[in-house]
Design a protein around this motif. Structure first.
Motif, PDB file in Angstrom:
ATOM      1  N   ASP A  67       0.837  -1.196   0.000  1.00 41.22           N
ATOM      2  CA  ASP A  67       0.000   0.000   0.000  1.00 41.22           C
ATOM      3  C   ASP A  67       0.876   1.251   0.000  1.00 41.22           C
ATOM      4  O   ASP A  67       2.110   1.174  -0.082  1.00 41.22           O
ATOM      5  N   GLU A  68       0.251   2.431   0.114  1.00 41.12           N
ATOM      6  CA  GLU A  68       1.001   3.681   0.024  1.00 41.12           C
ATOM      7  C   GLU A  68       1.968   3.877   1.177  1.00 41.12           C
ATOM      8  O   GLU A  68       2.924   4.640   1.075  1.00 41.12           O
ATOM      9  N   THR A  80      -0.722  -5.561   3.109  1.00 37.74           N
ATOM     10  CA  THR A  80      -1.930  -5.763   3.896  1.00 37.74           C
ATOM     11  C   THR A  80      -2.864  -6.692   3.139  1.00 37.74           C
ATOM     12  O   THR A  80      -2.925  -6.654   1.911  1.00 37.74           O
ATOM     13  N   GLN A 136      -0.935  -7.505   8.485  1.00 37.06           N
ATOM     14  CA  GLN A 136      -0.132  -6.407   7.988  1.00 37.06           C
ATOM     15  C   GLN A 136       1.340  -6.755   8.153  1.00 37.06           C
ATOM     16  O   GLN A 136       1.767  -7.126   9.256  1.00 37.06           O
TER      17      GLN A 136
END
Length: 160
Positions: A60-61, A66, A154
């Motif tokens: 993700d950013e 995740t 995560q």
């Protein structure tokens, strides 16, 4: 009588055969697909559970892997597969949707097929090998009430 029963059995088997109707799919009239919709669809497809495996390809950013998964009686263990490019520290955590539960990181399998574990709901380990790693998520067999339900996982790989 013997010939009659053979005749009835052969008629029965011949009548039970189903013929396949092969229908060619109609060509799609939507030939104009934008890059944004293709990228969005690709992101939605990645990091999803397929059977008992989640392949982590997309960060993700924030730079985290995740994913959402679920444990049930058919899939009591979930395998998280990811590729490690650089040595560093792996930080991972499991967040059950119900808040708490009997769920943990059971084992990590390194590229050289050695393993380590068990761990808890949080995992901190130094990764020195490059290649494909597999993390097994499941419930603790030493405790009662196995976890069945959805969870989020995560992973963060901090480079050294």
């Amino acid at each position: 009588m013997k010939n009659f029963s053979i005749l009835l059995i052969s008629i029965f088997f011949c009548s039970c055969q189903q013929k396949e109707n092969k229908i060619a799919p109609a060509p799609s009239s939507e030939s104009s697909v934008t890059k944004d919709s293709v990228t969005t669809n690709k992101i939605e497809e990645e990091n999803k559970q397929t059977g008992d495996t989640i392949v982590l390809n997309f960060k993700d950013e924030k730079g985290f892997y995740t994913a959402e998964g679920s444990l049930d009686s058919i899939h009591p263990r979930i395998y998280l597969k990811f590729k490690n490019e650089d040595s560093g520290e792996l930080n991972a955590k499991i967040v059950p949707t119900t808040g708490k539960g009997n769920i943990r990181f059971n084992q990590i399998i390194f590229p050289d097929k050695s393993s380590d574990g068990p761990f808890g709901m949080d995992l901190k380990i130094n990764l020195t090998q490059k290649g494909d790693h597999i993390i097994m998520v499941g419930h603790s067999q030493m405790a009662d009430n196995p976890f069945w339900g959805k969870f989020k996982v995560q992973l963060e790989n901090k480079k050294q």
